[in-house]
Design a protein around this motif. Structure first.
Motif, PDB file in Angstrom:
ATOM      1  N   TYR A   1      -9.708  -4.748  -5.178  1.00 25.12           N
ATOM      2  CA  TYR A   1      -8.484  -5.282  -5.052  1.00 25.12           C
ATOM      3  C   TYR A   1      -7.546  -6.005  -4.424  1.00 25.12           C
ATOM      4  O   TYR A   1      -7.851  -7.004  -3.857  1.00 25.12           O
ATOM      5  N   LEU A   2      -6.211  -5.765  -5.333  1.00 26.16           N
ATOM      6  CA  LEU A   2      -5.166  -7.084  -4.793  1.00 26.16           C
ATOM      7  C   LEU A   2      -4.679  -6.343  -3.311  1.00 26.16           C
ATOM      8  O   LEU A   2      -3.977  -5.029  -3.753  1.00 26.16           O
ATOM      9  N   VAL A   3      -4.400  -6.394  -2.384  1.00 23.83           N
ATOM     10  CA  VAL A   3      -4.108  -6.323  -1.630  1.00 23.83           C
ATOM     11  C   VAL A   3      -2.741  -7.639  -0.968  1.00 23.83           C
ATOM     12  O   VAL A   3      -3.279  -8.541  -1.387  1.00 23.83           O
ATOM     13  N   THR A   4      -1.816  -6.543  -0.485  1.00 14.72           N
ATOM     14  CA  THR A   4      -0.476  -7.161  -0.497  1.00 14.72           C
ATOM     15  C   THR A   4      -0.339  -6.335   1.386  1.00 14.72           C
ATOM     16  O   THR A   4       0.115  -5.626   1.532  1.00 14.72           O
ATOM     17  N   VAL A   5       0.136  -7.996   2.176  1.00 11.44           N
ATOM     18  CA  VAL A   5       0.977  -7.672   3.892  1.00 11.44           C
ATOM     19  C   VAL A   5       2.132  -8.175   2.917  1.00 11.44           C
ATOM     20  O   VAL A   5       2.114  -9.337   3.405  1.00 11.44           O
ATOM     21  N   GLY A   6       2.976  -7.407   3.948  1.00 12.18           N
ATOM     22  CA  GLY A   6       4.566  -7.613   3.902  1.00 12.18           C
ATOM     23  C   GLY A   6       5.030  -7.842   5.329  1.00 12.18           C
ATOM     24  O   GLY A   6       4.373  -7.594   6.047  1.00 12.18           O
ATOM     25  N   SER A   7       5.610  -8.477   5.245  1.00 11.79           N
ATOM     26  CA  SER A   7       6.584  -9.068   6.741  1.00 11.79           C
ATOM     27  C   SER A   7       7.252  -7.049   7.533  1.00 11.79           C
ATOM     28  O   SER A   7       7.512  -7.639   8.574  1.00 11.79           O
ATOM     29  N   ASP A   8       7.427  -6.598   6.298  1.00 12.40           N
ATOM     30  CA  ASP A   8       7.868  -5.955   6.673  1.00 12.40           C
ATOM     31  C   ASP A   8       6.933  -4.234   7.219  1.00 12.40           C
ATOM     32  O   ASP A   8       7.140  -3.465   7.276  1.00 12.40           O
ATOM     33  N   GLY A   9       5.299  -5.564   7.325  1.00 10.48           N
ATOM     34  CA  GLY A   9       4.710  -4.438   8.030  1.00 10.48           C
ATOM     35  C   GLY A   9       4.112  -3.460   6.779  1.00 10.48           C
ATOM     36  O   GLY A   9       2.438  -2.403   7.354  1.00 10.48           O
ATOM     37  N   TRP A  10       3.972  -3.044   5.160  1.00 10.68           N
ATOM     38  CA  TRP A  10       3.959  -2.257   4.410  1.00 10.68           C
ATOM     39  C   TRP A  10       2.676  -3.171   3.959  1.00 10.68           C
ATOM     40  O   TRP A  10       2.678  -4.337   3.356  1.00 10.68           O
ATOM     41  N   ILE A  11       1.300  -2.643   3.948  1.00 10.85           N
ATOM     42  CA  ILE A  11       0.156  -2.881   3.129  1.00 10.85           C
ATOM     43  C   ILE A  11       0.006  -2.796   2.430  1.00 10.85           C
ATOM     44  O   ILE A  11       0.270  -1.086   2.244  1.00 10.85           O
ATOM     45  N   ARG A  12      -0.378  -3.020   1.155  1.00  4.83           N
ATOM     46  CA  ARG A  12      -0.248  -1.943  -0.413  1.00  4.83           C
ATOM     47  C   ARG A  12      -1.503  -2.346  -1.210  1.00  4.83           C
ATOM     48  O   ARG A  12      -1.972  -3.837  -1.071  1.00  4.83           O
ATOM     49  N   VAL A  13      -2.579  -1.597  -1.485  1.00  3.52           N
ATOM     50  CA  VAL A  13      -3.669  -1.673  -2.459  1.00  3.52           C
ATOM     51  C   VAL A  13      -3.175  -1.082  -3.317  1.00  3.52           C
ATOM     52  O   VAL A  13      -3.016  -0.201  -4.008  1.00  3.52           O
ATOM     53  N   TYR A  14      -3.479  -2.431  -4.713  1.00  2.53           N
ATOM     54  CA  TYR A  14      -3.307  -2.242  -6.194  1.00  2.53           C
ATOM     55  C   TYR A  14      -4.411  -2.228  -6.473  1.00  2.53           C
ATOM     56  O   TYR A  14      -5.575  -2.517  -6.291  1.00  2.53           O
ATOM     57  N   ASP A  15      -4.971  -1.416  -7.471  1.00  6.53           N
ATOM     58  CA  ASP A  15      -6.328  -1.378  -8.710  1.00  6.53           C
ATOM     59  C   ASP A  15      -6.241  -2.167  -9.621  1.00  6.53           C
ATOM     60  O   ASP A  15      -5.133  -1.222 -10.146  1.00  6.53           O
ATOM     61  N   PRO A  16      -6.389  -3.203 -10.435  1.00  8.89           N
ATOM     62  CA  PRO A  16      -5.809  -4.108 -11.040  1.00  8.89           C
ATOM     63  C   PRO A  16      -7.082  -3.650 -12.541  1.00  8.89           C
ATOM     64  O   PRO A  16      -6.938  -4.058 -13.216  1.00  8.89           O
ATOM     65  N   SER A  17      -8.162  -3.056 -11.824  1.00 12.94           N
ATOM     66  CA  SER A  17      -8.413  -2.512 -13.626  1.00 12.94           C
ATOM     67  C   SER A  17      -7.520  -1.094 -14.280  1.00 12.94           C
ATOM     68  O   SER A  17      -7.567  -1.042 -15.222  1.00 12.94           O
ATOM     69  N   SER A  18      -6.796  -0.576 -13.476  1.00 11.45           N
ATOM     70  CA  SER A  18      -6.227   0.800 -14.410  1.00 11.45           C
ATOM     71  C   SER A  18      -3.951  -0.221 -14.108  1.00 11.45           C
ATOM     72  O   SER A  18      -4.474  -1.042 -14.282  1.00 11.45           O
TER      73      SER A  18
END
Length: 105
Positions: free
Chosen positions: A88-105
């Protein structure tokens, strides 16, 4: 680059499949990242086989984004960090949000 542009750019790399807000007073960043990815996988966090430390230094992220600083001076950073973990592509923002993306879709 605005926050929405960063979010869109990450979204171009796949579909958002899970997200979680990190509260540094409630849990360690490592726990929240692993929990978000486990949510995306549909498994319990302990069932993820790859250790998070092979993908990112979560302690350094926590220190940069969420530390209280030294001598009461804030040292909190601003921005977003992206990395790959368990496919997965995981992003962590300084705003506290952790988002997980499925690159295959």
């Amino acid at each position: 680059m605005t926050r929405s542009e960063r979010h869109t750019r990450a979204g171009d790399d796949g579909t958002l499949v899970a997200q979680r807000h990190h509260d540094p007073t409630d849990a360690e960043l490592t726990v929240d990242i692993v929990s978000a990815v486990a949510d995306a996988e549909g498994v319990a966090p302990r069932e993820l086989e790859d250790p998070l430390y092979e993908a990112v230094d979560a302690a350094a992220l926590a220190e940069t984004f969420f530390s209280g600083g030294v001598a009461d001076l804030p040292t909190e950073g601003v921005g977003t960090v992206e990395f790959r973990y368990v496919g997965y592509l995981v992003t962590v923002g300084s705003d506290g949000w952790i988002r997980v993306y499925d690159p295959s879709s």
